[in-house]
Design a protein around this motif. Structure first.
Motif, PDB file in Angstrom:
ATOM      1  N   HIS A   1       0.013  10.622  -4.853  1.00  0.00           N
ATOM      2  CA  HIS A   1       0.187  11.442  -4.419  1.00  0.00           C
ATOM      3  C   HIS A   1      -0.621  11.753  -3.093  1.00  0.00           C
ATOM      4  CE1 HIS A   1      -1.543  14.620  -6.455  1.00  0.00           C
ATOM      5  NE2 HIS A   1      -1.601  15.828  -5.620  1.00  0.00           N
ATOM      6  N   SER A   2      -2.309  11.183  -3.233  1.00  0.00           N
ATOM      7  CA  SER A   2      -2.818  11.355  -1.787  1.00  0.00           C
ATOM      8  C   SER A   2      -2.702  11.042  -0.922  1.00  0.00           C
ATOM      9  CB  SER A   2      -4.183  10.711  -2.630  1.00  0.00           C
ATOM     10  OG  SER A   2      -3.794   9.473  -3.123  1.00  0.00           O
ATOM     11  N   SER A   3      -1.728   9.683  -0.961  1.00  0.00           N
ATOM     12  CA  SER A   3      -1.615   9.159   0.576  1.00  0.00           C
ATOM     13  C   SER A   3      -0.121   9.878   1.565  1.00  0.00           C
ATOM     14  CB  SER A   3      -1.062   7.595   0.863  1.00  0.00           C
ATOM     15  OG  SER A   3       0.195   7.806  -0.006  1.00  0.00           O
ATOM     16  N   TYR A   4       0.556  11.214   0.730  1.00  0.00           N
ATOM     17  CA  TYR A   4       1.593  11.642   1.034  1.00  0.00           C
ATOM     18  C   TYR A   4       0.368  12.684   1.763  1.00  0.00           C
ATOM     19  CZ  TYR A   4       4.173   8.873  -1.888  1.00  0.00           C
ATOM     20  OH  TYR A   4       5.484   8.177  -3.239  1.00  0.00           O
ATOM     21  N   MET A   5      -0.256  13.091   1.463  1.00  0.00           N
ATOM     22  CA  MET A   5      -0.878  14.187   1.404  1.00  0.00           C
ATOM     23  C   MET A   5      -2.233  14.105   2.770  1.00  0.00           C
ATOM     24  SD  MET A   5       0.064  16.826  -0.439  1.00  0.00           S
ATOM     25  CE  MET A   5       1.379  15.927  -0.278  1.00  0.00           C
ATOM     26  N   GLN A   6      -2.857  12.443   2.365  1.00  0.00           N
ATOM     27  CA  GLN A   6      -3.019  12.106   3.656  1.00  0.00           C
ATOM     28  C   GLN A   6      -2.508  11.857   4.902  1.00  0.00           C
ATOM     29  OE1 GLN A   6      -6.632  12.023   4.304  1.00  0.00           O
ATOM     30  NE2 GLN A   6      -6.643  11.142   5.541  1.00  0.00           N
ATOM     31  N   ARG A   7      -1.381  12.055   5.386  1.00  0.00           N
ATOM     32  CA  ARG A   7      -0.325  11.257   6.534  1.00  0.00           C
ATOM     33  C   ARG A   7       0.865  12.152   6.327  1.00  0.00           C
ATOM     34  NH1 ARG A   7      -1.248   6.051   3.564  1.00  0.00           N
ATOM     35  NH2 ARG A   7      -3.130   4.857   4.739  1.00  0.00           N
ATOM     36  N   GLY A   8       1.293  12.819   5.362  1.00  0.00           N
ATOM     37  CA  GLY A   8       2.339  13.443   5.529  1.00  0.00           C
ATOM     38  C   GLY A   8       3.392  12.751   4.931  1.00  0.00           C
ATOM     39  N   VAL A   9       5.050  13.027   5.123  1.00  0.00           N
ATOM     40  CA  VAL A   9       6.086  12.155   5.230  1.00  0.00           C
ATOM     41  C   VAL A   9       7.291  12.331   6.256  1.00  0.00           C
ATOM     42  CG1 VAL A   9       7.276  11.790   3.353  1.00  0.00           C
ATOM     43  CG2 VAL A   9       5.660  12.357   2.435  1.00  0.00           C
ATOM     44  N   LYS A  10       7.225  11.384   6.737  1.00  0.00           N
ATOM     45  CA  LYS A  10       8.724  11.998   7.692  1.00  0.00           C
ATOM     46  C   LYS A  10      10.131  11.776   7.293  1.00  0.00           C
ATOM     47  CE  LYS A  10       5.879  12.079  11.340  1.00  0.00           C
ATOM     48  NZ  LYS A  10       4.467  12.444  11.256  1.00  0.00           N
ATOM     49  N   LYS A  11      10.031  11.497   5.864  1.00  0.00           N
ATOM     50  CA  LYS A  11      11.413  11.425   5.629  1.00  0.00           C
ATOM     51  C   LYS A  11      11.448  11.255   3.736  1.00  0.00           C
ATOM     52  CE  LYS A  11      14.446   9.230   8.558  1.00  0.00           C
ATOM     53  NZ  LYS A  11      15.739   7.473   8.809  1.00  0.00           N
TER      54      LYS A  11
ATOM     55  N   ARG B   1      13.105  10.564   0.143  1.00  0.00           N
ATOM     56  CA  ARG B   1      13.862   9.311  -0.109  1.00  0.00           C
ATOM     57  C   ARG B   1      14.013   9.794  -1.942  1.00  0.00           C
ATOM     58  NH1 ARG B   1      10.733   5.071   1.738  1.00  0.00           N
ATOM     59  NH2 ARG B   1      11.959   3.610   3.715  1.00  0.00           N
ATOM     60  N   GLY B   2      14.871   9.478  -2.299  1.00  0.00           N
ATOM     61  CA  GLY B   2      15.610   9.616  -4.002  1.00  0.00           C
ATOM     62  C   GLY B   2      16.362  11.042  -3.464  1.00  0.00           C
ATOM     63  N   ALA B   3      15.964  12.248  -4.931  1.00  0.00           N
ATOM     64  CA  ALA B   3      16.564  13.333  -4.782  1.00  0.00           C
ATOM     65  C   ALA B   3      16.559  14.787  -3.861  1.00  0.00           C
ATOM     66  CB  ALA B   3      15.733  14.635  -6.070  1.00  0.00           C
ATOM     67  N   PHE B   4      16.058  14.003  -2.687  1.00  0.00           N
ATOM     68  CA  PHE B   4      16.428  14.422  -1.416  1.00  0.00           C
ATOM     69  C   PHE B   4      17.372  14.122  -0.568  1.00  0.00           C
ATOM     70  CE2 PHE B   4      12.197  16.335  -2.864  1.00  0.00           C
ATOM     71  CZ  PHE B   4      12.894  17.105  -2.846  1.00  0.00           C
ATOM     72  N   LYS B   5      17.630  12.764  -0.722  1.00  0.00           N
ATOM     73  CA  LYS B   5      18.388  12.231   0.202  1.00  0.00           C
ATOM     74  C   LYS B   5      19.756  12.578  -0.312  1.00  0.00           C
ATOM     75  CE  LYS B   5      20.325   6.657   1.266  1.00  0.00           C
ATOM     76  NZ  LYS B   5      19.132   5.593   0.991  1.00  0.00           N
ATOM     77  N   SER B   6      20.463  13.325   1.224  1.00  0.00           N
ATOM     78  CA  SER B   6      21.704  13.622   1.414  1.00  0.00           C
ATOM     79  C   SER B   6      21.896  13.897   3.258  1.00  0.00           C
ATOM     80  CB  SER B   6      21.404  14.807   1.028  1.00  0.00           C
ATOM     81  OG  SER B   6      20.883  15.921   1.915  1.00  0.00           O
ATOM     82  N   LYS B   7      23.286  13.908   3.403  1.00  0.00           N
ATOM     83  CA  LYS B   7      23.597  14.475   4.907  1.00  0.00           C
ATOM     84  C   LYS B   7      22.727  15.049   5.458  1.00  0.00           C
ATOM     85  CE  LYS B   7      28.105  12.106   3.872  1.00  0.00           C
ATOM     86  NZ  LYS B   7      29.441  12.233   4.084  1.00  0.00           N
ATOM     87  N   ARG B   8      21.789  16.683   4.947  1.00  0.00           N
ATOM     88  CA  ARG B   8      21.736  16.838   6.052  1.00  0.00           C
ATOM     89  C   ARG B   8      19.542  16.706   6.092  1.00  0.00           C
ATOM     90  NH1 ARG B   8      20.143  20.982   2.158  1.00  0.00           N
ATOM     91  NH2 ARG B   8      20.373  19.197  -0.110  1.00  0.00           N
ATOM     92  N   PRO B   9      19.169  16.721   7.779  1.00  0.00           N
ATOM     93  CA  PRO B   9      18.342  16.579   7.033  1.00  0.00           C
ATOM     94  C   PRO B   9      16.938  16.509   6.549  1.00  0.00           C
ATOM     95  CG  PRO B   9      18.886  18.623   8.876  1.00  0.00           C
ATOM     96  CD  PRO B   9      19.536  17.900   7.574  1.00  0.00           C
ATOM     97  N   SER B  10      16.031  15.309   6.267  1.00  0.00           N
ATOM     98  CA  SER B  10      14.911  15.439   5.310  1.00  0.00           C
ATOM     99  C   SER B  10      14.195  15.855   5.536  1.00  0.00           C
ATOM    100  CB  SER B  10      14.756  13.737   4.912  1.00  0.00           C
ATOM    101  OG  SER B  10      15.952  12.927   5.013  1.00  0.00           O
ATOM    102  N   PRO B  11      13.346  16.917   4.390  1.00  0.00           N
ATOM    103  CA  PRO B  11      12.769  17.685   4.002  1.00  0.00           C
ATOM    104  C   PRO B  11      11.504  16.657   4.743  1.00  0.00           C
ATOM    105  CG  PRO B  11      13.023  17.310   1.940  1.00  0.00           C
ATOM    106  CD  PRO B  11      14.414  16.772   3.321  1.00  0.00           C
ATOM    107  N   GLN B  12      10.365  17.462   5.657  1.00  0.00           N
ATOM    108  CA  GLN B  12       9.090  16.567   5.269  1.00  0.00           C
ATOM    109  C   GLN B  12       7.851  17.910   5.217  1.00  0.00           C
ATOM    110  OE1 GLN B  12       8.865  16.824  10.101  1.00  0.00           O
ATOM    111  NE2 GLN B  12      10.835  15.447  10.450  1.00  0.00           N
ATOM    112  N   VAL B  13       6.765  16.742   5.153  1.00  0.00           N
ATOM    113  CA  VAL B  13       5.464  16.978   4.619  1.00  0.00           C
ATOM    114  C   VAL B  13       4.870  16.757   5.714  1.00  0.00           C
ATOM    115  CG1 VAL B  13       3.929  16.714   2.746  1.00  0.00           C
ATOM    116  CG2 VAL B  13       6.465  16.637   1.657  1.00  0.00           C
TER     117      VAL B  13
END
Length: 160
Positions: free
Chosen positions: A106-116, A118-130
């Motif tokens: 998960h190091s690249s997610y921590m370094q750059r963050g996550v805008k969208k 996918r997977g379990a969080f995919k829904s019609k609601r706004p995606s959580p961001q890291v």
């Protein structure tokens, strides 16, 4: 009017030649100083994560969301299993430079963050961001220290 004269003899030329040859050899054999710089960066990165929890530029990492802190049982970003911190290592050293990397999945997610998400969080609601929590990179102090290491390495070739 005062005059100036400089006498250059064979012994002087031999010393100058030896000094230049040594400096050139030191300047072309940078692997030892790159090894020293890589170890310094590894230690600096790990210590910054443990002690200050800041990006290389000194900016504090974004706080965890309340739900994430509840799920983790603490509020320290980038700390769960120790995999990220333990995965930081020297990946490559040569006369051209060095590379520090993190083996944590998960190091690249921590370094750059996550805008969208996918997977379990995919829904019609706004995606959580890291938010990005950069942990790798050079601080101004790192650049100064490594620059000094390089200068000292080259100077050392002259026996000074």
């Amino acid at each position: 009017m005062p005059s100036l004269s400089v006498r250059v003899d064979q012994a002087t030329l031999a010393r100058v030649h030896k000094r230049l040859a040594t400096l050139l050899q030191q300047a072309t054999n940078l692997e030892p100083v790159m090894r020293e710089a890589a170890q310094y960066m590894l230690n600096s990165t790990v210590n910054r994560i443990r002690r200050t929890r800041t990006a290389p530029d000194g900016e504090r990492w974004a706080a965890l969301s309340d739900i994430t802190a509840q799920l983790k049982g603490h509020d320290r970003p980038l700390f769960q299993s120790g995999g990220l911190l333990g995965g930081i290592r020297i990946a490559d050293i040569s006369s051209d430079g060095f590379m520090i990397t993190s083996d944590a999945p998960h190091s690249s997610y921590m370094q750059r963050g996550v805008k969208k998400m996918r997977g379990a969080f995919k829904s019609k609601r706004p995606s959580p961001q890291v938010p990005a929590r950069p942990f790798m990179g050079f601080s101004d102090e790192n650049v100064r220290r490594i620059g000094k290491m390089l200068r000292d390495h080259i100077k050392k070739g002259g026996g000074e």
